[in-house]
Scaffold this active site. Structure first.
Site, PDB file in Angstrom:
ATOM      1  N   GLY A 172      26.953 -73.842 142.662  1.00  0.00           N
ATOM      2  CA  GLY A 172      27.814 -73.250 142.729  1.00  0.00           C
ATOM      3  C   GLY A 172      28.898 -73.622 143.249  1.00  0.00           C
ATOM      4  O   GLY A 172      28.602 -74.957 143.711  1.00  0.00           O
ATOM      5  N   GLY A 173      30.068 -73.278 143.994  1.00  0.00           N
ATOM      6  CA  GLY A 173      31.042 -73.556 145.033  1.00  0.00           C
ATOM      7  C   GLY A 173      30.241 -74.551 146.731  1.00  0.00           C
ATOM      8  O   GLY A 173      30.833 -74.665 146.445  1.00  0.00           O
TER       9      GLY A 173
ATOM     10  N   GLY B 245      48.859-106.383 135.707  1.00  0.00           N
ATOM     11  CA  GLY B 245      49.004-105.497 137.005  1.00  0.00           C
ATOM     12  C   GLY B 245      47.922-105.026 137.738  1.00  0.00           C
ATOM     13  O   GLY B 245      48.038-104.461 139.045  1.00  0.00           O
ATOM     14  N   ALA B 246      46.304-105.676 136.976  1.00  0.00           N
ATOM     15  CA  ALA B 246      45.376-104.987 137.735  1.00  0.00           C
ATOM     16  C   ALA B 246      45.468-107.387 139.159  1.00  0.00           C
ATOM     17  O   ALA B 246      44.750-106.207 139.933  1.00  0.00           O
ATOM     18  CB  ALA B 246      43.959-106.027 136.875  1.00  0.00           C
TER      19      ALA B 246
HETATM   20  C1  HXC Z   1      19.578 -65.197 148.552  1.00  0.00           C
HETATM   21  C2  HXC Z   1      18.648 -66.190 147.520  1.00  0.00           C
HETATM   22  C3  HXC Z   1      18.772 -67.147 146.976  1.00  0.00           C
HETATM   23  C4  HXC Z   1      20.216 -66.701 147.292  1.00  0.00           C
HETATM   24  C5  HXC Z   1      16.889 -68.035 146.906  1.00  0.00           C
HETATM   25  N1  HXC Z   1      17.473 -67.019 146.962  1.00  0.00           N
HETATM   26  N2  HXC Z   1      18.357 -68.610 146.087  1.00  0.00           N
HETATM   27  N3  HXC Z   1      17.734 -65.254 148.193  1.00  0.00           N
HETATM   28  N4  HXC Z   1      20.173 -65.824 148.023  1.00  0.00           N
HETATM   29  N5  HXC Z   1      21.164 -67.615 146.973  1.00  0.00           N
HETATM   30  C6  HXC Z   1      15.797 -66.346 147.423  1.00  0.00           C
HETATM   31  C7  HXC Z   1      15.200 -66.380 146.664  1.00  0.00           C
HETATM   32  O1  HXC Z   1      15.028 -64.467 146.412  1.00  0.00           O
HETATM   33  C8  HXC Z   1      13.960 -66.211 146.764  1.00  0.00           C
HETATM   34  O2  HXC Z   1      12.840 -65.591 148.037  1.00  0.00           O
HETATM   35  C9  HXC Z   1      13.644 -67.591 147.668  1.00  0.00           C
HETATM   36  O3  HXC Z   1      14.846 -68.282 148.393  1.00  0.00           O
HETATM   37  C10 HXC Z   1      13.218 -69.206 147.553  1.00  0.00           C
HETATM   38  O4  HXC Z   1      13.786 -68.558 145.867  1.00  0.00           O
HETATM   39  P1  HXC Z   1      13.139 -69.202 143.837  1.00  0.00           P
HETATM   40  O5  HXC Z   1      14.037 -68.916 143.872  1.00  0.00           O
HETATM   41  O6  HXC Z   1      11.355 -68.794 144.440  1.00  0.00           O
HETATM   42  O7  HXC Z   1      13.027 -70.883 144.056  1.00  0.00           O
HETATM   43  P2  HXC Z   1      12.636 -71.452 143.417  1.00  0.00           P
HETATM   44  O8  HXC Z   1      12.172 -71.420 142.162  1.00  0.00           O
HETATM   45  O9  HXC Z   1      12.541 -73.346 144.126  1.00  0.00           O
HETATM   46  O10 HXC Z   1      14.235 -72.094 142.981  1.00  0.00           O
HETATM   47  C11 HXC Z   1      15.146 -72.237 143.676  1.00  0.00           C
HETATM   48  C12 HXC Z   1      16.687 -71.859 142.761  1.00  0.00           C
HETATM   49  C13 HXC Z   1      17.046 -70.488 142.614  1.00  0.00           C
HETATM   50  C14 HXC Z   1      16.948 -72.052 141.875  1.00  0.00           C
HETATM   51  C15 HXC Z   1      18.294 -72.913 143.670  1.00  0.00           C
HETATM   52  O11 HXC Z   1      16.086 -70.116 143.709  1.00  0.00           O
HETATM   53  C16 HXC Z   1      17.751 -69.976 142.445  1.00  0.00           C
HETATM   54  O12 HXC Z   1      18.918 -69.968 140.785  1.00  0.00           O
HETATM   55  N6  HXC Z   1      18.680 -69.058 142.950  1.00  0.00           N
HETATM   56  C17 HXC Z   1      20.302 -68.602 143.316  1.00  0.00           C
HETATM   57  C18 HXC Z   1      20.938 -69.652 142.936  1.00  0.00           C
HETATM   58  C19 HXC Z   1      22.404 -69.351 142.889  1.00  0.00           C
HETATM   59  O13 HXC Z   1      22.933 -69.170 142.146  1.00  0.00           O
HETATM   60  N7  HXC Z   1      23.290 -69.166 144.249  1.00  0.00           N
HETATM   61  C20 HXC Z   1      24.060 -68.907 144.240  1.00  0.00           C
HETATM   62  C21 HXC Z   1      25.397 -69.871 143.435  1.00  0.00           C
HETATM   63  S1  HXC Z   1      27.359 -69.123 143.820  1.00  0.00           S
HETATM   64  P3  HXC Z   1      11.465 -64.695 148.365  1.00  0.00           P
HETATM   65  O14 HXC Z   1      11.592 -63.878 149.398  1.00  0.00           O
HETATM   66  O15 HXC Z   1      11.409 -64.080 146.885  1.00  0.00           O
HETATM   67  O16 HXC Z   1      10.559 -65.763 147.985  1.00  0.00           O
HETATM   68  C22 HXC Z   1      27.295 -69.722 145.548  1.00  0.00           C
HETATM   69  C23 HXC Z   1      28.557 -69.737 145.546  1.00  0.00           C
HETATM   70  C24 HXC Z   1      28.738 -70.711 146.652  1.00  0.00           C
HETATM   71  O17 HXC Z   1      26.731 -70.369 146.367  1.00  0.00           O
HETATM   72  C25 HXC Z   1      30.955 -70.229 146.306  1.00  0.00           C
HETATM   73  C26 HXC Z   1      31.881 -70.785 147.543  1.00  0.00           C
HETATM   74  C27 HXC Z   1      33.425 -70.925 147.617  1.00  0.00           C
END
Ligand code: HXC
Length: 561
Positions: free
Chosen positions: A214-215, A449-450
């Site tokens: 994501g971001g 130019g390069a």
């Molecule tokens: C809260 C999170 C989390 C999140 C993971 N966890 N991502 N908790 N917020 N964003 C937690 C899970 O619930 C889990 O908790 C533990 O972390 C481990 O995650 P798993 O999914 O079991 O691990 P894995 O299978 O290795 O997968 C990793 C992953 C997946 C690919 C990163 O967790 C995932 O897709 N997470 C979401 C990614 C995402 O979309 N994030 C938001 C992006 S948007 P428990 O307690 O069950 O063990 C963003 C915006 C930023 O970041 C903007 C800035 C401007």
């Protein structure tokens, strides 16, 4: 007082041993030999407050259940603290914010409150030099970024900027903490703003050792160097599932945003390693070339390589076919102290090579056309790569050595429509605005130019050398003859056309495919003996050592992005 300080600075996970010296001093005071002091029979009781303190700290340091650590390690990953141990000088880490917790209570997160909020932050030393560090802990809430987590990172970034030391981020995170909603997005805002405020002031390094989605990817993208590790690092704005849902494309994590993809295709990643340990070693090597901040000069070391060492390999450029490709790395290795070259962005835009060397112990950034790839022509990616590197060098007082062997800009509809004009302009901009010492050596081709773009005299090059093998002209002889004499060649009899063409080409080559016409106008300062190249370049940088140009200090330019 000093004794108390010493105790508090000890690692709370280790037992604090009684101070034998202090016991002896006490015994001497009573004029009794220490040996005669009665033996203690009971264990001294630890005061409640101290016991509680130690319990809290121990709990905070060991809050991840062992099975989670095991699962984490089974992916071939180190823990957040192990990573810092590999990166930092032994015993140098000073942690801040270990007890910080999130204030969020939504979506059951109240029960999951963790001390430190999923990131280890503080200061340490690398080869004795101070650095700020943060290391996200994927084993705690997936290393996700909530507001408290973000504020911890922001705090060390603020201090780092004030004291002028690099910031190194180790990223392993699920991104914005979903339960914290917009608070976590605001947290990213805090970090992005500081990334920009610190840009060009202190070096910023991002090490991606897990997901970065994501971001969240934009903080590393705003830093100076991004490191990734094969097999464990991923960066993408939208993951494979979202890609499939929105575009129908099926792609796995690694192909979409793995280390190789970002090192070779997108150019997001500057260094790829095969293991985390290798990655931390390269980070340390990179830092050895960098000053701690923009008001310092890069570290100088005593070189064991003679400044007068000859470079006979460069003579070969005068005898090989001008069309024969060669890896410019060989030239760089021969020029550099002890043949050491730390290449940056190795797998991206291989037609231009950039990186760090030392010359007579002083750090120099190299930008070199690489004829082994696309004949060394400049294209969109090469222009971006070199321009960004040059701007980094200029920000951190690192002189620039440019090695030129460039037949021109890469032609084609794809390049034109992709914006070679806009991207190529970045390179011109970066060279022209750079006020650090700029020395160039034309190895072979320098066309059109390069030629101008590659640190030429009138773009602001300080000292411009050429080898006798150089060909400096508006374009290569073949193309020039076709344009200048197209009518004459068309009208010539078929059997005579080739002979006429050869004669004209030779005439053109005699006049322009050499450095002498350019040297006669002063665009080249000296045509040099190839074997003296190292010596001449070292001398040139020594002449420019105290170069001081302030013309751009108050100007806000608008680089064509
Ligand atoms: C809260 C999170 C989390 C999140 C993971 N966890 N991502 N908790 N917020 N964003 C937690 C899970 O619930 C889990 O908790 C533990 O972390 C481990 O995650 P798993 O999914 O079991 O691990 P894995 O299978 O290795 O997968 C990793 C992953 C997946 C690919 C990163 O967790 C995932 O897709 N997470 C979401 C990614 C995402 O979309 N994030 C938001 C992006 S948007 P428990 O307690 O069950 O063990 C963003 C915006 C930023 O970041 C903007 C800035 C401007």
């Amino acid at each position: 007082m000093e004794e108390n300080k010493k105790d508090l600075n000890q690692n709370p996970t280790h037992d604090i041993k009684p101070d034998k010296d202090l016991e002896k001093k006490e015994a001497d005071k009573n004029d009794k030999p220490a040996a005669k002091k009665p033996k203690k029979t009971a264990v001294k009781e630890v005061p409640f407050k101290l016991q509680k303190f130690r319990e809290i700290i121990n709990g905070a340091l060991n809050q991840t259940p062992p099975e989670r650590i095991e699962a984490h390690k089974s992916k071939g990953k180190l823990t957040a603290r192990e990573r810092l141990a590999y990166l930092l000088d032994e015993g140098s880490f000073e942690e801040f914010g270990l007890l910080v917790e999130s204030r969020c209570t939504d979506f059951g997160i109240k029960d999951k409150h963790i001390k430190g909020d999923g990131v280890v932050t503080g200061f340490g030393r690398i080869n004795g030099r101070k650095v700020a560090v943060f290391s996200q802990d994927f084993t705690l809430l997936g290393g996700s970024l909530g507001l408290a987590h973000a504020k911890k990172i922001a705090y060390i970034m603020d201090i780092a900027k004030k004291v002028g030391c690099p910031v190194i981020g180790i990223l392993d995170s699920g991104g914005a903490r979903i339960q914290e909603g917009v608070d976590s997005l605001d947290g990213y805002g805090e970090i992005f703003r500081r990334n920009v405020e610190s840009s060009g002031v202190i070096p910023q390094i991002s090490i991606i050792v897990g997901p970065c989605a994501g971001g969240a990817v934009y903080s590393p993208a705003l830093t100076d160097f991004v490191f990734m590790v094969q097999g464990i690092s991923n960066m993408f704005v939208t993951g494979p599932a979202v890609v499939k849902a929105s575009t129908g494309e099926e792609v796995d994590f690694d192909t979409l945003g793995g280390a190789k993809t970002h090192a070779s295709k997108s150019g997001v990643c500057h260094f790829v390693s095969n293991s985390e340990q290798e990655c931390y070693r390269t980070v340390k090597e990179l830092l050895s070339y960098l000053p701690s901040n923009s008001s310092e000069k890069p570290p100088v070391i005593v070189s064991n390589d003679s400044a007068k060492r000859e470079t006979p390999l460069l003579e070969r450029l005068c005898s090989i076919d001008p069309k024969k490709p060669y890896r410019v790395h060989h030239i760089i290795w021969w020029l550099a102290d002890e043949h050491k070259f730390l290449e940056v962005h190795k797998d991206f835009a291989k037609n231009i090579v950039v990186g760090f060397i030392r010359l007579n112990g002083e750090v120099v950034g190299v930008v070199a056309n690489n004829s082994a790839y696309m004949a060394g022509a400049l294209d969109i990616d090469a222009s971006d790569k070199a321009a960004r590197f040059i701007r980094f060098l200029n920000n951190f007082n690192i002189p620039i050595l440019t090695l030129v062997d460039v037949p021109g800009y890469w032609p084609g509809v794809k390049q034109e429509h992709g914006g070679i004009i806009r991207h190529g302009a970045k390179l011109l901009y970066a060279y022209a605005e750079a006020t650090v010492p700029k020395v160039s050596l034309i190895l072979r081709k320098a066309y059109g130019g390069a030629y101008i773009a590659m640190s030429s005299k009138y773009l602001g090059g300080d000292i411009n050398f050429s080898l006798p093998s150089a060909e400096i002209a508006v374009m290569g002889p073949g193309g020039a003859i076709e344009i200048l004499y197209s009518k004459q060649l068309k009208e010539a009899k078929d059997e005579e056309r080739q002979a006429i063409k050869d004669k004209l080409t030779q005439e053109y080559a005699d006049k322009f495919a050499s450095p002498y016409q350019t040297a006669s106008t002063g665009s080249i300062d000296e045509v040099i003996e190839p074997k003296l190249a190292r010596q001449k370049i070292i001398e040139a940088f020594s002449i420019l050592k105290n170069k001081n140009v302030n013309s751009f200090s108050n100007k806000k330019g608008n680089i064509p992005l």
